[in-house]
Design a protein around this motif. Structure first.
Motif, PDB file in Angstrom:
ATOM      1  N   GLY A 152       0.828  -1.191   0.000  1.00  0.00           N
ATOM      2  CA  GLY A 152       0.000   0.000   0.000  1.00  0.00           C
ATOM      3  C   GLY A 152       0.871   1.254   0.000  1.00  0.00           C
ATOM      4  O   GLY A 152       1.812   1.365   0.791  1.00  0.00           O
ATOM      5  N   VAL A 153       0.570   2.198  -0.876  1.00  0.00           N
ATOM      6  CA  VAL A 153       1.358   3.431  -1.025  1.00  0.00           C
ATOM      7  C   VAL A 153       0.449   4.611  -0.726  1.00  0.00           C
ATOM      8  O   VAL A 153      -0.633   4.736  -1.302  1.00  0.00           O
ATOM      9  N   VAL A 154       0.891   5.459   0.220  1.00  0.00           N
ATOM     10  CA  VAL A 154       0.163   6.674   0.580  1.00  0.00           C
ATOM     11  C   VAL A 154       0.958   7.851   0.043  1.00  0.00           C
ATOM     12  O   VAL A 154       2.020   8.208   0.571  1.00  0.00           O
ATOM     13  N   THR A 155       0.473   8.458  -1.027  1.00  0.00           N
ATOM     14  CA  THR A 155       1.192   9.578  -1.652  1.00  0.00           C
ATOM     15  C   THR A 155       0.249  10.279  -2.617  1.00  0.00           C
ATOM     16  O   THR A 155      -0.918   9.904  -2.773  1.00  0.00           O
ATOM     17  N   SER A 156       0.771  11.308  -3.291  1.00  0.00           N
ATOM     18  CA  SER A 156      -0.017  12.027  -4.286  1.00  0.00           C
ATOM     19  C   SER A 156       0.000  11.223  -5.588  1.00  0.00           C
ATOM     20  O   SER A 156       1.064  10.764  -6.025  1.00  0.00           O
ATOM     21  N   PRO A 157      -1.159  11.039  -6.227  1.00  0.00           N
ATOM     22  CA  PRO A 157      -1.175  10.220  -7.452  1.00  0.00           C
ATOM     23  C   PRO A 157      -0.634  10.939  -8.679  1.00  0.00           C
ATOM     24  O   PRO A 157      -0.414  10.305  -9.717  1.00  0.00           O
ATOM     25  N   SER A 158      -0.405  12.244  -8.577  1.00  0.00           N
ATOM     26  CA  SER A 158      -0.013  13.001  -9.763  1.00  0.00           C
ATOM     27  C   SER A 158       1.458  13.372  -9.780  1.00  0.00           C
ATOM     28  O   SER A 158       1.923  13.948 -10.756  1.00  0.00           O
ATOM     29  N   GLY A 159       2.230  13.055  -8.741  1.00  0.00           N
ATOM     30  CA  GLY A 159       3.624  13.466  -8.702  1.00  0.00           C
ATOM     31  C   GLY A 159       4.549  12.412  -9.295  1.00  0.00           C
ATOM     32  O   GLY A 159       4.152  11.329  -9.731  1.00  0.00           O
ATOM     33  N   ALA A 160       5.838  12.736  -9.258  1.00  0.00           N
ATOM     34  CA  ALA A 160       6.845  11.810  -9.779  1.00  0.00           C
ATOM     35  C   ALA A 160       7.164  10.718  -8.773  1.00  0.00           C
ATOM     36  O   ALA A 160       7.785   9.714  -9.122  1.00  0.00           O
ATOM     37  N   VAL A 161       6.733  10.876  -7.515  1.00  0.00           N
ATOM     38  CA  VAL A 161       7.065   9.907  -6.469  1.00  0.00           C
ATOM     39  C   VAL A 161       6.449   8.551  -6.780  1.00  0.00           C
ATOM     40  O   VAL A 161       7.125   7.517  -6.727  1.00  0.00           O
ATOM     41  N   ILE A 162       5.176   8.517  -7.147  1.00  0.00           N
ATOM     42  CA  ILE A 162       4.511   7.244  -7.394  1.00  0.00           C
ATOM     43  C   ILE A 162       5.096   6.560  -8.621  1.00  0.00           C
ATOM     44  O   ILE A 162       5.207   5.323  -8.684  1.00  0.00           O
ATOM     45  N   ARG A 163       5.504   7.361  -9.633  1.00  0.00           N
ATOM     46  CA  ARG A 163       6.113   6.750 -10.818  1.00  0.00           C
ATOM     47  C   ARG A 163       7.454   6.127 -10.476  1.00  0.00           C
ATOM     48  O   ARG A 163       7.778   5.027 -10.957  1.00  0.00           O
ATOM     49  N   ASP A 164       8.237   6.799  -9.637  1.00  0.00           N
ATOM     50  CA  ASP A 164       9.524   6.222  -9.237  1.00  0.00           C
ATOM     51  C   ASP A 164       9.322   4.916  -8.464  1.00  0.00           C
ATOM     52  O   ASP A 164      10.055   3.939  -8.676  1.00  0.00           O
ATOM     53  N   ILE A 165       8.350   4.887  -7.558  1.00  0.00           N
ATOM     54  CA  ILE A 165       8.111   3.674  -6.753  1.00  0.00           C
ATOM     55  C   ILE A 165       7.671   2.521  -7.637  1.00  0.00           C
ATOM     56  O   ILE A 165       8.186   1.395  -7.544  1.00  0.00           O
ATOM     57  N   LEU A 166       6.707   2.775  -8.558  1.00  0.00           N
ATOM     58  CA  LEU A 166       6.220   1.707  -9.432  1.00  0.00           C
ATOM     59  C   LEU A 166       7.307   1.210 -10.369  1.00  0.00           C
ATOM     60  O   LEU A 166       7.438  -0.008 -10.608  1.00  0.00           O
TER      61      LEU A 166
END
Length: 543
Positions: A152-166
């Motif tokens: 489970g990932v708690v973050t903003s869906p529109s930033g670069a953070v989620i893309r880096d994690i995925l």
């Protein structure tokens, strides 16, 4: 306004207007609110209280003065900064009065920390409070799962953070990812992150939406104001209370927030959090292959070693015949000794039985029966007088009580006691009769036992008991020859026999000379014939 004008020296006191308390309080309220309709005050928060109504009451103070403040419920829910004791703030609002306590107060509409120093002081205070509660302790931190099924990932869906994690998860080991979108800065940041962590924990295993095995709370870098939502107490407590292991990846490596201290692991960047979450699949495949080869070699070597060990032990084992020779010999030995042991046991049992039977002589049984009969007769003779005395005494007592008692409740109680007494008397008679019957049955049984083991029953089968003049049993012919008079007991009576002192009986009328000689010879011949045929019976012990 003439309300506040002083009276002149010549004015009479009776001419001053009179005001009620409410009128005076209302006038003061209008003056203060008119002069201080909108103010900003800088000070340190003193006492703070949060009642159930949702309002907030506190004191603002400096080194010389204190003013009371109130934040209404609607405003308190929108404040970015939660009031805490010792925090230096800038409060914006209006001054008014509270007539119920005759004091003035500040109705606060906005509250902000007074500069960066106030924020850092508040952060250090929160950190010290949470550390004192043990939320930073290393022993309460849980280990991360080796290979989580769902992350489970708690973050903003529109930033670069989620893309880096995925992207990092896809390169290392693809896993299922659940994203809970939240605001990562601003007023909505802290409540949304708190709800996200608590929401993931409320998911049930095996439900429609799978429960994550690991949580990642991530955000990119920024200033302390941008990251302040992750310093809120609600976020820190939610991360500490999470039953799912949690990795915090907020900001860059140099950025530190409260969630970093309470999380189970801290990652310097969101990409590093993904690396902590899963291992490298290729490395696992190589390691698994190596471990499989090692396992195969170890199993082969173990089988060879155990086979060689088995062969060595087989050569050291003795022949099966050797193992059973000693047991076979012991069995033969015990088989030879068993008949003799059984014979000896039977003989010893027979001797012990003879000893026990010898103690059951007719005289002993007769004495016991006589003693029981005498005891029974004595008890039966005492029972009737005792019952009569008890009945007489109870009757006398009842008569005395009857004379003293009158009709009414006492008479009914007397009747009840009389009935109880009669029932007890009947029970006593039944118990006495039962005891007498038991003793009578026991006496009859003992008498039957005496008759069954006594010598009288033996006389019915044709035997006889011979006694001398003193009443002693004569077991031998030699003793009978010495007796002058014998008494022979048959089953139906006794017969006295006179002898001539040489063991010859003299029965009936004395014969003439010729007949006496012939009778004497006949008796002697019969005695001799009796001696030759059967030995004299052991009359002294019929058992």
């Amino acid at each position: 306004m003439d309300l506040f004008e002083d009276e002149g020296p010549g004015d009479a006191p009776g001419n001053a207007p009179e005001f009620s308390v409410s009128e005076l309080s209302g006038a003061i309220k209008r003056v203060i609110e008119g002069e201080f309709g909108h103010v900003r005050i800088r000070g340190e928060i003193g006492r703070v209280s949060f009642p159930r109504s949702g309002h907030v009451y506190m004191d603002l103070k400096d080194d010389r003065s204190v003013i009371s403040g109130v934040i209404w419920k609607g405003v308190a829910s929108r404040l970015e900064t939660r009031p805490e004791e010792g925090l230096e703030v800038i409060a914006t609002g209006r001054v008014t009065t509270f007539p119920g306590q005759s004091k003035y107060q500040l109705v606060i509409e906005d509250l902000k920390p007074a500069g960066m120093g106030a924020l850092m002081a508040m952060l250090e205070k929160r950190k010290a409070m949470l550390a004192a509660e043990g939320l930073f302790a290393s022993e309460r931190k849980r280990a991360l799962p080796f290979l989580p099924e769902v992350i489970g990932v708690v973050t903003s869906p529109s930033g670069a953070v989620i893309r880096d994690i995925l992207h990092r998860l896809r390169d290392r080991f693809p896993r299922k990812v659940l994203i809970w979108p939240v605001a990562v800065q601003g007023k909505a940041c802290a409540p949304e992150v708190t709800r996200a962590i608590e929401g993931f924990n409320r998911l049930q295993p095996g439900g429609t939406l799978p429960r994550p095995d690991l949580l990642i709370v991530a955000r990119g870098g920024g200033s302390i104001e941008d990251l302040w939502g992750f310093n809120e107490e609600s976020v820190a407590r939610a991360a500490a209370a999470s039953a799912i292991p949690l990795i915090s990846a907020v900001g860059h490596e140099t950025d530190t927030t409260l969630i970093d201290f309470v999380s189970d692991r801290r990652a310097p960047t969101p990409s590093a959090a993904a690396e902590l979450a899963v291992p490298v699949r290729a490395e696992l495949l190589v390691w698994t292959s190596e471990q499989g080869g090692r396992l195969l070699r170890a199993e082969t070597q173990a089988v060879q070693l155990r086979g060689q060990r088995l062969r060595d032990l087989g050569r050291a084992l003795p022949r099966p015949q050797t193992l059973t020779e000693r047991a076979r010999q012991s069995m033969d030995l015990w088989g030879e000794r068993l008949p003799r042991a059984l014979t000896g046991l039977a003989q010893r049992s027979r001797v012990r039985l003879s000893e026990q039977v010898g103690s059951l002589r007719p005289g002993v049984l007769t004495r016991r029966v006589q003693e029981d009969r005498r005891r029974f007769e004595a008890l039966s003779g005492r029972l009737a007088p005792a019952l009569q005395r008890v009945v007489a005494s109870k009757g006398e007592a009842l008569g005395r009580r009857t004379d003293r008692l009158s009709a009414g409740p006492i008479a009914r109680e007397l009747a009840r006691q009389r009935g109880d007494f009669r029932r007890e008397l009947r029970k006593f008679g039944q118990v006495a009769e039962s005891g007498l019957r038991q003793r009578r049955d026991r006496l009859g049984a003992l008498d039957r036992l005496r008759l069954s083991v006594g010598y009288e029953a033996t006389l019915e089968r044709g035997y006889a008991v011979v006694r001398d003049a003193a009443g002693h049993v004569v077991p031998r012919v030699s003793a009978a020859a010495e007796a002058a008079r014998l008494e022979i007991q048959f089953a139906d009576g006794r017969l006295e026999v006179m002898t001539d002192g040489a063991g010859h009986p003299d029965v009936g009328p004395e014969p003439g000379p010729t007949e006496q000689k012939a009778g004497t010879q006949k008796t002697a011949a019969q005695t001799t014939q009796s001696r030759k045929k059967t030995p004299p019976p052991e009359q002294g012990s019929l058992f």
